[in-house]
Design a protein around this motif. Structure first.
Motif, PDB file in Angstrom:
ATOM      1  N   ASP A   1       0.827  -1.211   0.000  1.00  0.00           N
ATOM      2  CA  ASP A   1       0.000   0.000   0.000  1.00  0.00           C
ATOM      3  C   ASP A   1       0.859   1.259   0.000  1.00  0.00           C
ATOM      4  N   HIS A   2       2.101   1.118  -0.472  1.00  0.00           N
ATOM      5  CA  HIS A   2       2.990   2.272  -0.570  1.00  0.00           C
ATOM      6  C   HIS A   2       3.961   2.045  -1.723  1.00  0.00           C
ATOM      7  N   VAL A   3       4.723   3.068  -2.046  1.00  0.00           N
ATOM      8  CA  VAL A   3       5.711   2.949  -3.117  1.00  0.00           C
ATOM      9  C   VAL A   3       6.994   2.393  -2.533  1.00  0.00           C
ATOM     10  N   LEU A   4       7.455   1.284  -3.072  1.00  0.00           N
ATOM     11  CA  LEU A   4       8.711   0.695  -2.598  1.00  0.00           C
ATOM     12  C   LEU A   4       9.895   1.555  -3.037  1.00  0.00           C
ATOM     13  N   SER A   5      10.918   1.574  -2.197  1.00  0.00           N
ATOM     14  CA  SER A   5      12.133   2.298  -2.570  1.00  0.00           C
ATOM     15  C   SER A   5      12.879   1.507  -3.640  1.00  0.00           C
ATOM     16  N   PRO A   6      13.759   2.165  -4.387  1.00  0.00           N
ATOM     17  CA  PRO A   6      14.545   1.444  -5.398  1.00  0.00           C
ATOM     18  C   PRO A   6      15.297   0.251  -4.812  1.00  0.00           C
ATOM     19  N   CYS A   7      15.831   0.397  -3.594  1.00  0.00           N
ATOM     20  CA  CYS A   7      16.560  -0.724  -2.979  1.00  0.00           C
ATOM     21  C   CYS A   7      15.633  -1.881  -2.678  1.00  0.00           C
ATOM     22  N   GLU A   8      14.426  -1.575  -2.190  1.00  0.00           N
ATOM     23  CA  GLU A   8      13.468  -2.650  -1.909  1.00  0.00           C
ATOM     24  C   GLU A   8      13.087  -3.374  -3.197  1.00  0.00           C
ATOM     25  N   ILE A   9      12.943  -2.627  -4.267  1.00  0.00           N
ATOM     26  CA  ILE A   9      12.592  -3.266  -5.548  1.00  0.00           C
ATOM     27  C   ILE A   9      13.739  -4.151  -6.023  1.00  0.00           C
ATOM     28  N   GLN A  10      14.973  -3.683  -5.868  1.00  0.00           N
ATOM     29  CA  GLN A  10      16.114  -4.530  -6.263  1.00  0.00           C
ATOM     30  C   GLN A  10      16.176  -5.799  -5.419  1.00  0.00           C
ATOM     31  N   ASP A  11      15.850  -5.683  -4.129  1.00  0.00           N
ATOM     32  CA  ASP A  11      15.836  -6.876  -3.275  1.00  0.00           C
ATOM     33  C   ASP A  11      14.800  -7.882  -3.774  1.00  0.00           C
ATOM     34  N   TYR A  12      13.651  -7.370  -4.212  1.00  0.00           N
ATOM     35  CA  TYR A  12      12.624  -8.256  -4.776  1.00  0.00           C
ATOM     36  C   TYR A  12      13.144  -8.907  -6.072  1.00  0.00           C
ATOM     37  N   VAL A  13      13.685  -8.078  -6.952  1.00  0.00           N
ATOM     38  CA  VAL A  13      14.119  -8.571  -8.268  1.00  0.00           C
ATOM     39  C   VAL A  13      15.185  -9.655  -8.111  1.00  0.00           C
ATOM     40  N   GLN A  14      16.102  -9.424  -7.164  1.00  0.00           N
ATOM     41  CA  GLN A  14      17.202 -10.370  -6.996  1.00  0.00           C
ATOM     42  C   GLN A  14      16.874 -11.494  -6.013  1.00  0.00           C
ATOM     43  N   GLU A  15      15.630 -11.554  -5.599  1.00  0.00           N
ATOM     44  CA  GLU A  15      15.163 -12.599  -4.682  1.00  0.00           C
ATOM     45  C   GLU A  15      15.958 -12.623  -3.385  1.00  0.00           C
ATOM     46  N   LEU A  16      16.306 -11.416  -2.905  1.00  0.00           N
ATOM     47  CA  LEU A  16      16.943 -11.292  -1.597  1.00  0.00           C
ATOM     48  C   LEU A  16      15.839 -11.118  -0.558  1.00  0.00           C
ATOM     49  N   ASN A  17      16.238 -10.835   0.673  1.00  0.00           N
ATOM     50  CA  ASN A  17      15.232 -10.588   1.703  1.00  0.00           C
ATOM     51  C   ASN A  17      14.495  -9.290   1.414  1.00  0.00           C
ATOM     52  N   PHE A  18      13.190  -9.346   1.426  1.00  0.00           N
ATOM     53  CA  PHE A  18      12.408  -8.116   1.309  1.00  0.00           C
ATOM     54  C   PHE A  18      11.145  -8.299   2.145  1.00  0.00           C
ATOM     55  N   SER A  19      10.547  -7.173   2.528  1.00  0.00           N
ATOM     56  CA  SER A  19       9.289  -7.241   3.272  1.00  0.00           C
ATOM     57  C   SER A  19       8.187  -7.618   2.310  1.00  0.00           C
ATOM     58  N   PRO A  20       7.507  -8.739   2.556  1.00  0.00           N
ATOM     59  CA  PRO A  20       6.477  -9.162   1.613  1.00  0.00           C
ATOM     60  C   PRO A  20       5.330  -8.157   1.554  1.00  0.00           C
ATOM     61  N   GLY A  21       4.554  -8.258   0.524  1.00  0.00           N
ATOM     62  CA  GLY A  21       3.431  -7.341   0.347  1.00  0.00           C
ATOM     63  C   GLY A  21       2.515  -7.320   1.554  1.00  0.00           C
ATOM     64  N   ASN A  22       2.076  -6.114   1.941  1.00  0.00           N
ATOM     65  CA  ASN A  22       1.153  -6.008   3.079  1.00  0.00           C
ATOM     66  C   ASN A  22      -0.302  -5.956   2.626  1.00  0.00           C
ATOM     67  N   VAL A  23      -0.513  -6.047   1.300  1.00  0.00           N
ATOM     68  CA  VAL A  23      -1.882  -6.175   0.788  1.00  0.00           C
ATOM     69  C   VAL A  23      -2.051  -7.580   0.187  1.00  0.00           C
ATOM     70  N   LEU A  24      -1.123  -7.970  -0.675  1.00  0.00           N
ATOM     71  CA  LEU A  24      -1.050  -9.346  -1.181  1.00  0.00           C
ATOM     72  C   LEU A  24       0.344  -9.870  -0.886  1.00  0.00           C
ATOM     73  N   ASN A  25       0.400 -11.051  -0.292  1.00  0.00           N
ATOM     74  CA  ASN A  25       1.680 -11.639   0.106  1.00  0.00           C
ATOM     75  C   ASN A  25       1.736 -13.060  -0.449  1.00  0.00           C
ATOM     76  N   TRP A  26       2.653 -13.299  -1.364  1.00  0.00           N
ATOM     77  CA  TRP A  26       2.766 -14.617  -2.003  1.00  0.00           C
ATOM     78  C   TRP A  26       3.012 -15.734  -0.984  1.00  0.00           C
ATOM     79  N   ARG A  27       3.577 -15.363   0.167  1.00  0.00           N
ATOM     80  CA  ARG A  27       3.873 -16.367   1.192  1.00  0.00           C
ATOM     81  C   ARG A  27       2.671 -16.613   2.104  1.00  0.00           C
ATOM     82  N   ALA A  28       1.627 -15.857   1.933  1.00  0.00           N
ATOM     83  CA  ALA A  28       0.397 -16.060   2.716  1.00  0.00           C
ATOM     84  C   ALA A  28      -0.754 -15.518   1.874  1.00  0.00           C
TER      85      ALA A  28
END
Ligand SMILES: *[C@@H]1O[C@H](CO)[C@@H](O)[C@H](O)[C@H]1NC(C)=O
Ligand SMILES: *[C@@H]1O[C@H](CO)[C@@H](O)[C@H](O)[C@H]1NC(C)=O
Ligand SMILES: *[C@@H]1O[C@H](CO)[C@@H](O)[C@H](O)[C@H]1NC(C)=O
Length: 224
Positions: free
Chosen positions: A178-205
């Motif tokens: 429900d917010h705009v991710l920072s560039p670093c957070e997006i890179q963490d997602y892209v590279q499959e590093l640790n990132f905070s999962p989505g707080n609206v939709l979360n693939w892990r739940a």
């Protein structure tokens, strides 16, 4: 006269969240019905980020993510337009078009889209590469009951699906914030590093409901 009062127990069939880590959704057929409904009770968004990974050999237009509310069919949409070679990002029914020459078929792509109502700007992150930021809509939230579908475009809030925009391929790692991710957070997602999962939709739940032919399969690991 005997009146029989039946107490009808309405069992709520709310899908319980599932951890889909290491899973993918496979959409194996071109249809105007196969889809996955993603369920969230959240509404009233002043900003959105959606990230997902997709794999397709589809050379026609196809939907990547579709969010509708009662007031807007295209409240948040990610759509591939094949002939124009673009990815179109919609928010609040307005569109920004991003030319994307690297939409290679038969390979996984990480695709993120961000929008905030204050600036009104959307941005596409394609395989970790940021686009310029383009204006779509500012000053109002995405409000009302949120309907989200993978595999089809919610062209009408009550669901009428266009087979020519359906998705055939594989999707995984779908998250919505429900917010705009920072560039670093997006890179963490892209590279499959640790990132905070989505707080609206979360693939892990993920709460979801599959309609027609969509399969949950294991992610195939590369074998060296
Ligand atoms: C959205 O949330 C704000 C703050 O909680 C509230 O003031 C506003 O009425 C909400 N809007 C809608 C349409 O629900
Ligand atoms: C928009 O949403 C944000 C976050 O939910 C809320 O704080 C704000 O009050 C909302 N604005 C309106 C006009 O509803
Ligand atoms: C889908 O595309 C085909 C071929 O271009 C066309 O004949 C058909 O009418 C289209 N269907 C819909 C529902 O738009």
């Amino acid at each position: 006269m005997k009146v029989l009062l039946l107490l009808v127990m309405l069992t709520t069939c709310a899908a319980s969240p599932q951890d889909l880590s290491d899973k993918i959704f496979t959409f194996p057929l071109r249809t105007n019905t196969a889809r996955v409904k993603l369920i969230t009770s959240r509404e009233n968004f002043s900003a959105v980020t959606v990230c997902l990974r997709s794999f397709t050999d589809n050379t026609r237009d196809h939907i990547l993510f579709s969010l509708a509310t009662p007031s807007n069919d295209y409240d948040f949409l990610m759509l591939r337009q094949a002939i124009e070679n673009t990815i179109d990002l919609y928010s609040r029914n307005n569109v920004a078009v991003f030319t994307e020459p690297d939409y290679t078929l038969n390979t996984w792509h990480s695709i993120c889209s961000t929008w905030d109502s204050e600036s009104g700007l959307v941005q596409l992150w394609f395989d970790g590469q940021p686009s310029m930021r383009k204006f779509v809509s500012s000053g109002s939230n995405i409000t009302g009951h949120t309907r989200i579908v993978l595999g089809q475009v919610l062209d009408a809030y009550d669901g009428g699906f266009d087979i020519n925009q359906s998705f055939v391929g594989m999707l995984t790692d779908v998250h919505m914030w429900d917010h705009v991710l920072s560039p670093c957070e997006i890179q963490d997602y892209v590279q499959e590093l640790n990132f905070s999962p989505g707080n609206v939709l979360n693939w892990r739940a993920l709460e979801f409901q599959i309609v027609d032919k969509v399969l949950i399969e294991n992610k195939k690991r590369t074998c060296y």
